[in-house]
Motif scaffolding. Structure first.
Motif, PDB file in Angstrom:
ATOM      1  N   SER A   1      35.862  -1.881  11.171  1.00 45.94           N
ATOM      2  CA  SER A   1      34.044  -1.270  12.211  1.00 45.94           C
ATOM      3  C   SER A   1      33.506  -1.869  13.300  1.00 45.94           C
ATOM      4  O   SER A   1      32.889  -1.952  13.640  1.00 45.94           O
ATOM      5  CB  SER A   1      33.074  -1.248  10.576  1.00 45.94           C
TER       6      SER A   1
ATOM      7  N   THR B   1      37.632  12.974  13.873  1.00 44.40           N
ATOM      8  CA  THR B   1      36.936  10.892  12.575  1.00 44.40           C
ATOM      9  C   THR B   1      36.364  10.516  13.794  1.00 44.40           C
ATOM     10  O   THR B   1      35.549  10.375  13.002  1.00 44.40           O
ATOM     11  CB  THR B   1      38.073  10.765  11.646  1.00 44.40           C
TER      12      THR B   1
ATOM     13  N   PHE C   1      32.008   7.082  11.076  1.00 46.47           N
ATOM     14  CA  PHE C   1      33.257   6.566  10.995  1.00 46.47           C
ATOM     15  C   PHE C   1      33.917   6.127  12.039  1.00 46.47           C
ATOM     16  O   PHE C   1      35.000   5.229  11.678  1.00 46.47           O
ATOM     17  CB  PHE C   1      34.020   7.187   9.812  1.00 46.47           C
TER      18      PHE C   1
ATOM     19  N   TYR D   1      46.044  -6.164  11.231  1.00 44.47           N
ATOM     20  CA  TYR D   1      44.479  -5.089  11.074  1.00 44.47           C
ATOM     21  C   TYR D   1      45.389  -3.318  10.620  1.00 44.47           C
ATOM     22  O   TYR D   1      46.486  -2.714  11.426  1.00 44.47           O
ATOM     23  CB  TYR D   1      43.453  -4.361  11.867  1.00 44.47           C
TER      24      TYR D   1
ATOM     25  N   VAL E   1      47.530   3.966  12.677  1.00 42.87           N
ATOM     26  CA  VAL E   1      46.085   2.677  12.291  1.00 42.87           C
ATOM     27  C   VAL E   1      45.022   4.375  12.235  1.00 42.87           C
ATOM     28  O   VAL E   1      44.116   4.478  10.910  1.00 42.87           O
ATOM     29  CB  VAL E   1      45.684   1.974  12.850  1.00 42.87           C
ATOM     30  N   VAL E   2      44.885   4.580  13.131  1.00 40.04           N
ATOM     31  CA  VAL E   2      44.573   6.205  13.155  1.00 40.04           C
ATOM     32  C   VAL E   2      44.342   6.909  12.072  1.00 40.04           C
ATOM     33  O   VAL E   2      43.392   7.555  11.804  1.00 40.04           O
ATOM     34  CB  VAL E   2      43.737   6.795  15.119  1.00 40.04           C
TER      35      VAL E   2
ATOM     36  N   ARG F   1      45.920   6.812   9.789  1.00 46.60           N
ATOM     37  CA  ARG F   1      45.782   6.188   7.916  1.00 46.60           C
ATOM     38  C   ARG F   1      44.130   6.656   7.737  1.00 46.60           C
ATOM     39  O   ARG F   1      43.498   6.624   6.671  1.00 46.60           O
ATOM     40  CB  ARG F   1      46.766   5.411   8.124  1.00 46.60           C
ATOM     41  N   TYR F   2      43.446   6.261   8.725  1.00 47.10           N
ATOM     42  CA  TYR F   2      42.472   5.585   8.269  1.00 47.10           C
ATOM     43  C   TYR F   2      41.630   7.364   8.164  1.00 47.10           C
ATOM     44  O   TYR F   2      40.880   7.648   7.161  1.00 47.10           O
ATOM     45  CB  TYR F   2      41.848   5.149  10.012  1.00 47.10           C
TER      46      TYR F   2
ATOM     47  N   THR G   1      44.388  -0.865   8.406  1.00 47.34           N
ATOM     48  CA  THR G   1      43.288   0.166   8.938  1.00 47.34           C
ATOM     49  C   THR G   1      42.210  -0.673   9.590  1.00 47.34           C
ATOM     50  O   THR G   1      41.815  -1.355  10.333  1.00 47.34           O
ATOM     51  CB  THR G   1      42.071  -0.560   7.193  1.00 47.34           C
ATOM     52  N   PHE G   2      41.432   0.901  10.619  1.00 48.93           N
ATOM     53  CA  PHE G   2      40.338   0.436  11.187  1.00 48.93           C
ATOM     54  C   PHE G   2      39.903  -0.277  11.091  1.00 48.93           C
ATOM     55  O   PHE G   2      38.209  -0.025  10.780  1.00 48.93           O
ATOM     56  CB  PHE G   2      39.909   1.781  11.946  1.00 48.93           C
TER      57      PHE G   2
ATOM     58  N   MET H   1      42.538   8.301   5.063  1.00 47.35           N
ATOM     59  CA  MET H   1      41.472   8.101   3.940  1.00 47.35           C
ATOM     60  C   MET H   1      40.333   9.048   3.926  1.00 47.35           C
ATOM     61  O   MET H   1      40.233   9.403   2.643  1.00 47.35           O
ATOM     62  CB  MET H   1      41.533   6.760   4.319  1.00 47.35           C
ATOM     63  N   VAL H   2      39.363   8.548   4.881  1.00 45.86           N
ATOM     64  CA  VAL H   2      38.101   9.082   5.015  1.00 45.86           C
ATOM     65  C   VAL H   2      37.801  10.961   4.612  1.00 45.86           C
ATOM     66  O   VAL H   2      36.976  11.707   4.648  1.00 45.86           O
ATOM     67  CB  VAL H   2      37.770   9.116   6.374  1.00 45.86           C
TER      68      VAL H   2
END
Ligand code: GDP
Length: 426
Positions: free
Chosen positions: A359, A225, A231, A354, A312-313, A315-316, A356-357, A319-320
């Motif tokens: 951008s 990911t 992403f 943060y 964090v990674v 969870r991201y 979430t990761f 989600m993605v």
């Protein structure tokens, strides 16, 4: 088995090869959907180690249909070498392996351009590519000047090879890099076309026909990911979409035919090549993880950077990709750690938190991980065959990771061999 997408949730090398191998037993058709021979899956079975770069590892299971989907870019010569390697082990891919006529080819000039471009970049501007031409091949695809596997069988193919070789040589000469021999390329590609002819098919039709016939399809991604072109940590990414969406665009199977997504995630984090890595450990603990985990690239042998688990990674990625089940790997690598750290969030230098990761890599460079600590179990886990027999502290660690990233635990891997896999509903 329901139609399943299998994705890497971190920066690749999560141990997808082994998980795919385990899930393949329940699948009828295994389709690789993106990437090229820059990825490598390692499968250890029957005391033998197989490293596959292009062909789905389903080929190691008798009777399974394997497909290289349209989203993959492949170098015909790499593929032929892999076919020969399998034959050396008495595994015959003919009749079980199909290559999408829509898949783009990595041509020899793409490799030459990849290597020459990386070499002329300043040291802080290098992408850390494997130099296998994957970036230029995807560039040609999107720039609508690529050559597809189906073109191998067309009349104008060798003329196109000649023309592209001449054009590339002008660029290579301007960059001071070695040029290519036109006649050698033409002869090699003519031979490759003949050798690959029996494998080339309209696999969109094949995969959908299999689905209609009620067969179960496993769609496997390469990389992970955080290396996704959209992403991931752009520009330190690969040139395709390893995330779940890429499984549909890379095979022609509709999103409505996907039943579930399995995310493969290591119980710590690694990354190969350049780019941001918030939980990296540049110390003795990182070195211990590298040695114990055998963290050296399957394709290039490059040492992988190692660090703590990053929720964090995770969870991201959940989600993605819409991860339903996790396959967590390499728990055993942590067996000797007295204390384990888990990154739960990032804290920017001005106090912004943060979850979430981000951008923006500029933001990321100002962030440090927020850690929580858990006690290690200091007990070998590789010989354990039931989840409930794991040390309490090991279970607590795994369960905390799942709690932080969401989803359900489906597989827990405690060693490299096929047998060292604890199944929990997958
Ligand atoms: P992939 O690209 O995601 O398939 O990952 P690789 O195959 O490159 O890397 C995974 C490596 O870890 C391989 O050498 C596997 O044999 C090994 N491996 C997979 N799962 C485990 C595990 O649970 N424990 C240990 N120690 N090694 C594992």
């Amino acid at each position: 088995m329901p139609n399943t997408i299998l994705v890497g949730a971190q920066w690749g090398d999560e141990g997808k090869g082994k998980v795919i191998d385990v899930l393949t037993a329940q699948a009828d058709v295994i389709v690789r959907y993106q990437g090229g021979s820059n990825a490598g899956h390692t499968v250890i079975t029957g005391g033998r180690k197989y490293v596959l770069h292009l062909i789905p590892s389903g080929i190691l299971h008798a009777g399974k249909q394997c497909v290289i989907g349209n989203g993959v870019v492949l170098d015909p010569f790499d593929l032929l070498r892999e076919i020969e390697m399998l034959r050396g082990y008495d595994i015959e891919p003919a009749g079980r392996l199909l290559i999408s006529s829509r898949a783009h080819m990595v041509m020899r000039w793409h490799r030459a351009l990849d290597a020459a471009d990386e070499a002329r970049r300043a040291s802080d501007r290098k992408i850390g590519t494997t130099g296998r031409g994957i970036g230029p091949a995807y560039g040609a695809k999107m720039g609508r000047r690529g050559l597809r596997i189906g073109d191998l069988l067309g009349d104008g193919f060798l003329d196109a090879v000649r023309e592209a070789t001449r054009e590339t040589n002008e660029t290579l000469a301007a960059w001071g890099a070695p040029t290519l021999c036109e006649e050698e390329l033409v002869a090699d590609y003519r031979a490759a076309a003949e050798a690959l002819r029996p494998y080339i098919a309209d696999t969109v039709a094949t995969v959908n026909a299999a689905d209609r016939a009620g067969k179960s399809i496993l769609l496997e991604g390469a990389q992970g990911t955080m290396l996704d072109i959209d992403f991931g940590t752009y520009p330190f990414v690969t040139s395709s979409n390893p995330t779940a969406g890429g499984a549909c665009t890379g095979t022609g199977l509709s999103p409505r035919r996907i039943d579930r997504v399995v995310g493969v995630i290591k119980c710590y984090t690694t990354r190969v090549g350049a780019g941001p890595f918030p939980t990296e450990l540049a110390d003795a603990t990182g070195e211990h993880l590298r040695q114990k985990g055998g963290e050296f690239g399957a394709t290039t042998g490059r040492p992988r950077r190692c660090g703590w688990f990053d929720a964090v990674v995770g969870r991201y990625a959940a989600m993605v990709n819409g991860v339903d089940f996790w396959a967590m790997t390499k728990l055993d690598v942590l067996d000797e750690q007295p204390t384990l750290k888990i990154c739960t969030a990032y804290l920017r230098d001005d106090g912004v938190r943060y979850e979430t990761f981000p951008s923006d890599l500029g933001v990321l460079s100002r962030c440090t991980p927020v850690y929580e600590e858990m006690p290690g179990w200091l007990t070998p886990t590789s010989a354990i065959t039931r989840y409930d027999d794991l040390p309490v502290k090991a279970r607590a660690y795994v369960e905390r990771l799942v709690e932080l990233i969401g989803g359900r635990l489906g597989i827990l891997s405690v060693g490299p061999a096929r047998e060292t896999t604890l199944r929990l509903g997958l």
